[in-house]
Each structure stands twice: as structure tokens, then as C-alpha cells.
Design an enzyme around this catalytic site. Structure first.
Site, short mmCIF file in Angstrom:
data_model
loop_
_atom_site.label_atom_id
_atom_site.label_comp_id
_atom_site.label_asym_id
_atom_site.label_seq_id
_atom_site.Cartn_x
_atom_site.Cartn_y
_atom_site.Cartn_z
N MET A 10 59.77 -1.60 49.06
CA MET A 10 60.52 -0.46 48.51
C MET A 10 59.64 0.37 47.56
SD MET A 10 63.89 -2.75 47.79
CE MET A 10 62.85 -4.12 47.26
N GLN A 52 71.05 3.88 48.44
CA GLN A 52 70.82 4.47 47.12
C GLN A 52 71.43 5.86 47.03
OE1 GLN A 52 66.56 4.50 46.90
NE2 GLN A 52 66.40 2.51 45.90
N THR A 83 60.13 -3.07 42.52
CA THR A 83 60.68 -1.72 42.45
C THR A 83 61.43 -1.59 41.14
OG1 THR A 83 62.53 -0.37 43.28
CG2 THR A 83 62.51 -2.64 43.95
N ASN A 84 61.31 -0.43 40.51
CA ASN A 84 62.10 -0.18 39.30
C ASN A 84 63.54 0.15 39.62
OD1 ASN A 84 60.32 0.21 36.58
ND2 ASN A 84 59.10 0.77 38.37
N THR A 85 63.75 1.05 40.57
CA THR A 85 65.10 1.55 40.84
C THR A 85 66.07 0.44 41.17
OG1 THR A 85 64.26 3.69 41.59
CG2 THR A 85 66.46 3.07 42.33
N CYS A 196 58.28 4.05 38.16
CA CYS A 196 58.46 3.89 39.60
C CYS A 196 57.17 3.26 40.09
CB CYS A 196 58.71 5.23 40.27
SG CYS A 196 58.73 5.13 42.07
N THR A 197 57.27 2.27 40.93
CA THR A 197 56.08 1.48 41.27
C THR A 197 55.08 2.25 42.11
OG1 THR A 197 57.32 0.45 43.10
CG2 THR A 197 57.21 -0.76 41.01
N GLU A 198 55.44 3.43 42.61
CA GLU A 198 54.47 4.26 43.35
C GLU A 198 53.70 5.25 42.48
OE1 GLU A 198 57.10 2.54 46.21
OE2 GLU A 198 57.67 3.91 44.60
#
Length: 229
Positions: A10, A52, A83-85, A196-198
């Protein structure tokens, strides 16, 4: 060494970063040919993303609960949600297994406080910037959290889903993020959380006028600390 259980996918772009960072840190601590004991269950992000944006968090949670149970059955000693979200549904994931759950906000807050930083900007998806599941956990540990204005939040969110999650890195988008950071700095932010991990794929320390707290890197460090404790 304990076995790290990663719930990934994700997106897989950032999950690959978790794999790289965790193994690099184990090698640095234990020796050149050492690597991490880990399991990754990588979900299909498509159904999660649809849930989401539809606000169906129960459906998204069910996918991740299933992943957590599979990791527990496979022999994982902890859970790391990459993932943060989706930490919005951390509670049902934690309740689904008997494994320790390493929350992404905790090492981030600890790093900020260790640097003497109390006022931080937060970049992430609209869900992360606008809802309280991450902001409140950071605030509970002593941080004041600032988020961009509504127009800037829309820009940050769009770049994550339309570009970073599919491996697209654009200089124009980097400049847009830099403008957002400058706005946060003008409001008193002392550092910026890449929530956000990206985002760490786009922004490196040399790109920012403020120190960066990369949740992907900090979460990976926490996983390694647990594994080698």
C-alpha cells in the site's frame, strides 16, 4: 533475531523501501552478510484504495486483519503496517492477533522529541492530514502538528496517488512539495513529517528547507530494534 511481519502493498513502491531499509540496517548492525528475518504479506492495493475513497474503512480493515492473521500463522513475532493512512484501522488489526503492533507514529514522535522539535508540519494523504488518527497520537506525545491549507492538501494527496504510488517521480511535483514545506515553515514548523510512506521517494533531506522526519525510515528502524532486542 525475531521475525518481522510486514503488511505491505500500500503501495508496493514503499513496501520495497521497507524491505531495503530493514535489511540494510540489520547488515549495518550485525555484519556484511547478515539480513533480516521477515515475512511480508503484500495486499492488492486496488480494493484498499477503493474502500478508502468510498469511506468504507471496515472493508479496508478486513483485508488487513486477514493479512495480520496470515503473518501470525506464518511465524511473525510482530506486525509492521507499511502505510500511514491505514493506521486509521490500527485498532482492529491489533485486536486480531496476539502479536506486538509497532505503530508508525511512535518512533516518529520519539525522533522529533529527541531533536528538540515540538512543532511539526505533516504531509500525507488527505485522510492522514485531515483526520485525527495519526495527528492525535503525535499530539498525545507532546507535538504540535500543522497541516497544509486545503488547496495544498489536495495537491499533496493527488501527487501521492497519481504519481508516487505508481513509481512516477517528477521534478515539478518536488517543487510543489517544497512550496508546501515553505508555507509550513512560515507558520512556525521546525521540521516536517513525511507522513506517507511514498513521500521519501520524492523528497530527500537536500530538497527541504526544514529537517525531514521520514516515517518509512523511522518505522523500519523501530522494526529492526524490536527484531534485535
Amino acid at each position: 533475531m525475531r521475525t518481522i511481519g510486514l503488511i505491505g502493498g500500500m503501495s508496493w513502491e514503499s513496501s520495497a523501501e521497507y524491505y531495503r531499509l530493514i535489511n540494510q540496517q540489520v547488515r549495518d548492525r550485525l555484519g556484511a552478510l547478515r539480513s533480516a528475518r521477515l515475512l511480508m504479506y503484500s495486499v492488492d492495493f486496488g480494493p484498499v484504495e477503493r474502500a478508502q475513497h468510498a469511506g468504507d474503512w471496515d472493508a479496508a480493515a478486513a483485508i488487513l486483519v486477514d493479512a495480520a492473521r496470515r503473518l501470525e500463522a506464518g511465524g511473525a513475532d510482530c506486525l509492521v503496517l507499511c502505510t500511514n493512512t491505514m493506521h486509521k484501522v490500527a485498532a482492529p488489526i491489533q485486536a486480531a492477533t496476539n502479536l506486538p503492533f509497532l505503530h508508525i507514529a511512535d518512533p516518529t514522535a520519539q525522533a522529533a522529541l529527541a531533536a528538540g522539535t515540538l512543532k511539526v508540519g505533516l504531509l500525507g494523504t488527505a485522510f492522514t492530514m485531515e483526520q485525527d488518527f495519526l495527528k492525535q497520537r503525535l499530539a498525545d506525545q507532546g507535538l504540535q502538528v500543522l497541516v497544509p491549507d486545503a488547496e495544498q492538501r489536495q495537491v499533496v494527496h493527488r501527487i501521492i496517488y497519481e504519481e508516487l504510488c505508481v513509481g512516477v517521480i517528477r521534478e515539478q511535483s518536488r517543487r510543489q512539495y517544497q512550496q508546501v514545506i515553505q508555507s509550513l515553515q512560515a507558520r512556525g514548523a521546525q521540521a516536517v513529517i513525511l507522513g506517507c510512506t511514498e513521500i521519501g521517494l520524492l523528497l530527500k533531506p537536500e530538497h527541504s528547507p526544514l529537517p525531514l522526519l521520514d516515517t518509512t525510515e523511522l518505522h523500519a528502524q523501530a522494526a529492526v530494534a524490536f527484531a534485535l532486542a
